[in-house]
Write a protein that holds these residues in place. Structure first.
Motif, short mmCIF file in Angstrom:
data_model
loop_
_atom_site.label_atom_id
_atom_site.label_comp_id
_atom_site.label_asym_id
_atom_site.label_seq_id
_atom_site.Cartn_x
_atom_site.Cartn_y
_atom_site.Cartn_z
N PRO A 87 0.84 -1.21 0.00
CA PRO A 87 0.00 0.00 0.00
C PRO A 87 0.87 1.25 0.00
CG PRO A 87 -0.66 -1.55 1.74
CD PRO A 87 0.65 -2.01 1.23
N ILE A 88 0.52 2.21 -0.84
CA ILE A 88 1.28 3.46 -0.88
C ILE A 88 0.43 4.67 -0.51
CG2 ILE A 88 3.01 2.64 -2.50
CD1 ILE A 88 1.48 4.04 -4.73
N VAL A 89 -0.90 4.58 -0.70
CA VAL A 89 -1.77 5.70 -0.39
C VAL A 89 -3.17 5.18 -0.12
CG1 VAL A 89 -2.24 6.10 -2.83
CG2 VAL A 89 -2.67 7.94 -1.21
N SER A 90 -3.88 5.84 0.81
CA SER A 90 -5.27 5.49 1.10
C SER A 90 -6.16 6.67 0.74
CB SER A 90 -5.45 5.14 2.58
OG SER A 90 -4.79 3.94 2.91
N PHE A 91 -7.35 6.37 0.24
CA PHE A 91 -8.31 7.38 -0.14
C PHE A 91 -9.61 7.19 0.64
CE2 PHE A 91 -5.62 6.71 -3.84
CZ PHE A 91 -5.33 8.00 -4.27
N GLU A 92 -10.25 8.26 0.96
CA GLU A 92 -11.60 8.21 1.50
C GLU A 92 -12.53 8.50 0.34
OE1 GLU A 92 -14.43 10.47 4.80
OE2 GLU A 92 -12.24 10.60 4.96
N VAL A 93 -13.33 7.51 -0.03
CA VAL A 93 -14.19 7.62 -1.20
C VAL A 93 -15.64 7.35 -0.81
CG1 VAL A 93 -12.33 6.87 -2.73
CG2 VAL A 93 -13.93 5.18 -1.84
N GLU A 94 -16.55 7.76 -1.66
CA GLU A 94 -17.97 7.54 -1.42
C GLU A 94 -18.28 6.06 -1.48
OE1 GLU A 94 -22.31 8.62 -3.43
OE2 GLU A 94 -20.50 9.75 -4.01
N ASP A 95 -19.06 5.59 -0.52
CA ASP A 95 -19.43 4.18 -0.47
C ASP A 95 -20.57 3.95 -1.45
OD1 ASP A 95 -20.06 1.60 0.05
OD2 ASP A 95 -20.34 1.84 2.22
#
Length: 480
Positions: A76-84
């Protein structure tokens, strides 16, 4: 309130089995809102500098690696908060409830580790190493390369699948390992290594059967392979540049990126293909005269022409009568593969090290087209912008050592190719012409070839034809 989820983006394979990349720079920061396919980072593979697009639209929740860090594919290099996307399926549930009916942590942000989007109509970008996006059972899922749909065949017919790390979901178990039969194992199998480690071993020319694994259950790790080869090193963020203090007697530079790839490839080539090198010094006065005339013609106005341009065209013409030099040895299938096209590799010295980008289908280019492609290839390589695809698939190469004032050498083959030509410097020298001594412009040609594919006669004929063209360009009329 719209429910959200956390999506981790794992480093994909950015080109033909590359096992790692270095994070050069981030183009985003935590809290930034990014769009789908927006460039989020610049990474350096063993072959090129690549801009990494975002596979999600959302907000950057975390950056897991710092610039200068070498990251293995699948990490893993980056995490995103996205719409479910599943929140619409749970209409009527209270805000902050997770799709399964339980409370979602962080005030409505449901953690999502399944790589398959629940909405079949919403297809995410397919990055190299993540497998194709396919549909079945009413929803969209990712099928990893090398895996088999277990719902489509009987269980007994399903072979053990090797799943690339980039295709494994964040919540999955440890990376898939290659197994081999072991009589002393209670299960009949013992773990050997992961796909990236096997790739590293192949690049270094190491037989994993000779390496002792120190990982769990005898798993052969990356460190085991590096230790065995005597090239173990540390890739850390603090070692991204040569380190030396005033008064120190040595400087240490981490081996990574292009230099690491080149070293492994040269070792593999040198100890796999039996090299033979032949030399020929020729009078290229007529070629240099032709070059001067072409530079002054309107047809080549604005086009950069050099001795390399003419020599490259001569190589392509000489290959027509000597096609065995445009081939490769397929060890796995025990076959000689002769190419009916020419992807002409040009060795380029760049600030990142030696690279060999190639001109695709060079055999079909005119001299004008070849000159244009050479100029673009050189400029792109020196800027470090050559795409991974441009560095793979070569069939024969040229290295122009003459630009450094060198006359001849014994070049090592680019892996997977049967021959490489080294062009020496063009020098004025005494030469016998019509039994009289004259000052002429001469060049030395060096040809290295794989003796499994090319015998001495074939190599000599090719070199002789190449020399004849450069001595008297009109000889082309007898060869085409």
């Amino acid at each position: 309130m719209t429910a959200t989820m956390i999506k981790e983006f794992r480093l994909p394979d950015l080109g033909e089995g590359l096992t790692e990349s270095e994070i050069l720079s981030w183009k985003v920061a935590v809290g930034d809102t990014v769009a789908l396919n927006q460039v989020i980072a610049e990474v350096e593979t063993a072959k090129a500098v690549v801009e990494l697009p975002s596979p999600f639209a959302g907000v950057v929740a975390a950056l897991h690696e710092q610039p200068g860090t070498v990251v293995e594919v699948g990490k893993p290099i980056v995490s995103f908060e996205v719409e479910d996307a599943r929140s619409s399926e749970n209409a009527g549930s209270s805000n902050g409830a997770a799709p399964n009916g339980g409370a979602a942590p962080n005030g409505g942000a449901a953690s999502q580790t399944d790589e398959a989007p629940a909405n079949p109509a919403k297809r995410e970008p397919n990055l190299v190493g993540y497998g194709a996006v396919v549909e079945h059972s009413g929803r969209t899922v990712r099928r990893a390369r090398g895996t088999v749909r277990t719902d489509a065949v009987a269980p007994a017919a399903v072979p053990p699948a090797t799943v690339p790390p980039a295709a494994v979901s964040p919540a999955a178990a440890p990376p898939a390992v290659e197994h081999e039969t072991a009589a002393d194992s209670g299960t009949g199998e013992r773990p050997r290594s992961t796909p990236p480690v096997r790739k590293l071993a192949r690049d270094l020319g190491i037989d994993l059967a000779n390496v002792s694994g120190t990982g769990p259950g005898g798993l052969i790790t990356r460190e085991d392979v590096q230790s065995f080869s005597g090239a173990r090193h540390e890739d850390t963020a603090t070692d991204v540049a040569p380190s030396a203090s005033e008064g120190e007697r040595e400087t240490r530079t981490p081996i990574k990126g292009v230099r690491k790839f080149t070293a492994a490839a040269m070792v593999q080539s040198a100890f796999t293909a039996p090299h033979v090198t032949e030399f020929l010094t020729v009078d290229v006065t007529a070629t240099m005269d032709l070059l001067a005339r072409l530079k002054g013609s309107k047809a080549f106005e604005g086009v950069k022409l050099t001795p390399l341009t003419i020599a490259a065209k001569a190589v392509l013409i000489a290959l027509r009568n000597n096609p065995t030099l445009n081939s490769r040895w397929d060890e796995e299938r025990q076959e000689i593969v002769q190419f009916n096209y020419v992807n002409l590799g040009i060795a380029a010295a760049t600030p990142r090290g030696l690279t060999v980008p190639n001109i695709k289908d060079a055999h079909g280019l005119s001299l004008h087209g070849l000159a244009t492609e050479l100029s673009e290839l050189t400029a792109t390589a020196r800027a470090g912008k050559t795409a991974p695809a441009g560095l793979s698939g070569g069939t024969i190469s040229i290295t122009n050592i003459g630009v450094f004032g060198i006359d001849a050498g014994t070049p090592i083959l680019n892996p997977g190719e049967a021959a490489i030509v080294a062009l020496g410097a063009v020098r004025k020298a005494p030469w016998v012409v019509n039994d009289e001594l004259a000052v002429r412009q001469v060049m030395s040609l060096s040809l290295s070839f794989d003796h499994r594919l090319v015998d001495g006669e074939q190599g000599s004929r090719f070199l002789s034809d190449l020399g004849a063209i450069l001595t008297d360009p009109a000889m082309v009329m007898t060869m085409v």
